[in-house]
Scaffold this active site. Structure first.
Site, short mmCIF file in Angstrom:
data_model
loop_
_atom_site.label_atom_id
_atom_site.label_comp_id
_atom_site.label_asym_id
_atom_site.label_seq_id
_atom_site.Cartn_x
_atom_site.Cartn_y
_atom_site.Cartn_z
N GLY A 39 0.85 -1.20 0.00
CA GLY A 39 0.00 0.00 0.00
C GLY A 39 0.87 1.24 0.00
N GLY A 77 6.34 -2.47 3.08
CA GLY A 77 6.01 -2.88 4.44
C GLY A 77 6.37 -4.34 4.63
N ASP A 78 5.75 -4.91 5.63
CA ASP A 78 6.05 -6.27 6.04
C ASP A 78 6.01 -7.29 4.89
OD1 ASP A 78 6.02 -8.56 7.64
OD2 ASP A 78 3.83 -8.52 7.69
N GLY A 79 4.91 -7.32 4.13
CA GLY A 79 4.76 -8.30 3.05
C GLY A 79 5.82 -8.12 1.98
N ILE A 104 1.97 3.37 6.89
CA ILE A 104 1.32 4.29 7.83
C ILE A 104 1.11 3.61 9.17
CG2 ILE A 104 0.12 5.61 6.03
CD1 ILE A 104 -2.50 4.19 7.02
N ASP A 105 1.12 2.27 9.19
CA ASP A 105 0.76 1.54 10.42
C ASP A 105 1.85 1.60 11.50
OD1 ASP A 105 -1.41 0.84 8.85
OD2 ASP A 105 -0.65 -1.16 8.38
N GLU A 165 -9.13 0.19 13.36
CA GLU A 165 -9.89 -0.78 12.57
C GLU A 165 -9.73 -2.23 13.05
OE1 GLU A 165 -8.43 -0.55 8.52
OE2 GLU A 165 -6.39 -1.12 9.10
N ARG A 225 -22.58 9.26 15.84
CA ARG A 225 -22.18 9.31 14.43
C ARG A 225 -20.80 8.67 14.28
NH1 ARG A 225 -26.71 10.79 14.07
NH2 ARG A 225 -27.56 12.56 12.92
N ARG A 228 -3.66 7.87 3.94
CA ARG A 228 -2.52 7.45 3.11
C ARG A 228 -2.17 8.47 2.04
NH1 ARG A 228 -3.41 1.30 2.22
NH2 ARG A 228 -3.16 1.87 0.04
O1 F6P Z 1 -1.08 -1.25 5.80
C1 F6P Z 1 -1.55 -0.01 5.42
C2 F6P Z 1 -3.06 0.00 5.35
O2 F6P Z 1 -3.48 1.30 5.01
C3 F6P Z 1 -3.76 -0.49 6.61
O3 F6P Z 1 -3.78 0.48 7.64
C4 F6P Z 1 -5.11 -0.85 6.05
O4 F6P Z 1 -5.75 -1.85 6.83
C5 F6P Z 1 -4.77 -1.40 4.69
O5 F6P Z 1 -3.51 -0.88 4.34
C6 F6P Z 1 -5.77 -1.06 3.61
O6 F6P Z 1 -5.37 -1.69 2.46
P1 F6P Z 1 -6.02 -1.43 1.03
O7 F6P Z 1 -5.50 -0.13 0.53
O8 F6P Z 1 -5.55 -2.59 0.24
O9 F6P Z 1 -7.48 -1.37 1.22
#
Ligand code: F6P
Length: 364
Positions: A13, A117-119, A141-142, A237, A282, A291
């Site tokens: 991402g 990132g990790d992956g 961003i995480d 989330e 709300r 992002r």
């Molecule tokens: O890992 C970054 C991130 O923005 C997470 O915070 C979120 O859960 C995920 O990617 C959303 O991924 P996508 O853009 O594939 O919906």
């Protein structure tokens, strides 16, 4: 050793600050080593399907302040498990690693910088172990990557969430409502916790601390009783109620069939509160606004430092590592030591203590 030709790709991402890295790598490789720079398009997809272009000072001169990545990114371009769809929509995973390695060799790179990132960094390690000269540059961003104190993109995301909370405060207070903000972060609560502290949230729910709905309701009721009939709640989330799993749904597009995506916990919490408390509730889901957009100065500087240090490491032949911020220094961390570890907020985090000691309810 000198550098003749280097490449860069941005996988997974996107986040703010990716272009700062692309610019820094390009400028540093060009200015310091007179090297050619190749930009691989759309993460590993560009290696699998041989899509790339030349990068130079001219091509990168306007990009520092731009969000996203000029090279494109995808978190679906896995060289070992590429997802392909037949005409009935059935998914097959195909191994393109041989083709990826062949395409890499054609490029004749001294080093490929893999920003991810990790992956993405796990894929980089696999390819490194198969003989490709790679250096990782961490992003997300995480802020959940092992081996680095901060990733660029994170501070910008926290600021976006904090700005949203400031706005929710004024409207929530005017209407005497409970305002919920659902933020990203996957299985880590860093964005939620830091944005919640900075944005004066009354309740912060993060994945690391399963929440008890009774405690959340208690906090809102206590505020009503003392004459503050509005509350601000941040929900990460990945947050889960005690004894339950995180809330997910299947991705909406065809390419995401069968892929569970986090999201929906904000509305879930909103429903639970409205069933018990006579206030309007709300929910705002901040989503990908976290992002996008211009990176904060912190993320521009971190991205620039990581880019230049990665080029330096490549010139010393130190492939197989990730450049990382530890304290104030940029250090090298072996890619293999990351091994898919998610760096969550630790139970003894000073941030948790800080939040609770100023009266924030963490749902426990
Ligand atoms: O890992 C970054 C991130 O923005 C997470 O915070 C979120 O859960 C995920 O990617 C959303 O991924 P996508 O853009 O594939 O919906």
């Amino acid at each position: 050793m000198g550098l003749k030709r280097v490449g860069i790709l941005t996988g997974g991402g996107d986040c703010s600050g990716l272009n700062a890295v692309i610019r820094a790598v390009t400028r540093s490789a060009t200015i310091e080593y007179d090297a050619e720079v190749v930009g691989i398009e759309d993460g590993f997809e560009g290696l699998i399907f041989d899509r790339h272009r030349k990068l130079g000072i001219e091509e990168t001169k306007e990009i520092l302040t731009r969000g996203g990545t000029i090279l494109g990114a995808t978190n679906k371009g896995h060289p070992f498990e590429y997802r392909e769809f037949d005409k009935d929509g059935q998914v097959t995973k195909r191994d393109y690693s041989k083709q990826t390695i062949e395409n890499f060799k054609k490029l004749k790179l001294d080093c490929l910088f893999v920003v991810g990132g990790d992956g993405t960094l796990q894929i980089a390690n696999r390819l490194y172990e198969m003989g490709l000269p790679l250096i990782g540059i961490p992003k997300t961003i995480d802020n959940d990557l092992e081996g680095t104190d901060y990733t660029f993109g994170y501070q910008t995301a926290v600021q976006v969430a904090c700005d949203a909370l400031d706005r929710l405060h004024t409207t929530g207070e005017s209407h005497q409502r409970v305002m919920i903000l659902e933020v990203m972060g996957r299985d880590a609560g860093w964005i939620g916790l830091e944005a919640g502290i900075a944005g004066r949230a009354h309740v912060i729910l993060i994945p690391e601390i399963p929440y008890d709905m009774g405690k959340v309701l208690g906090k809102i009721r206590a505020r009503i009783e003392r004459g503050d009939p509005f509350s601000i709640i941040v929900v990460a989330e990945g947050a889960k109620e005690t004894g339950k799993e995180a809330i997910t749904s299947e991705g909406a597009s065809k390419r995401l069939q069968g892929v569970a995506q986090l999201g929906g916990v904000g509305y879930h919490v909103a429903k639970k509160i409205s069933e018990q408390i006579d206030l309007e509730v709300r929910c705002t889901v901040l989503g990908h606004t976290q992002r996008g957009g211009t990176p904060l100065a912190f993320d521009r500087i971190l991205g620039t430092r990581l880019g230049t240090e990665a080029v330096q490491a490549a010139s010393e032949g130190k492939t197989g590592n990730m450049v990382a911020l530890q304290g104030r220094e940029i250090v090298l961390v072996p890619l293999k030591s990351l091994a898919g570890i998610v760096r969550q907020v630790p139970a003894d985090s000073p941030l948790i203590r800080t939040a609770e000691s100023i009266g924030v309810c963490l749902g426990r």
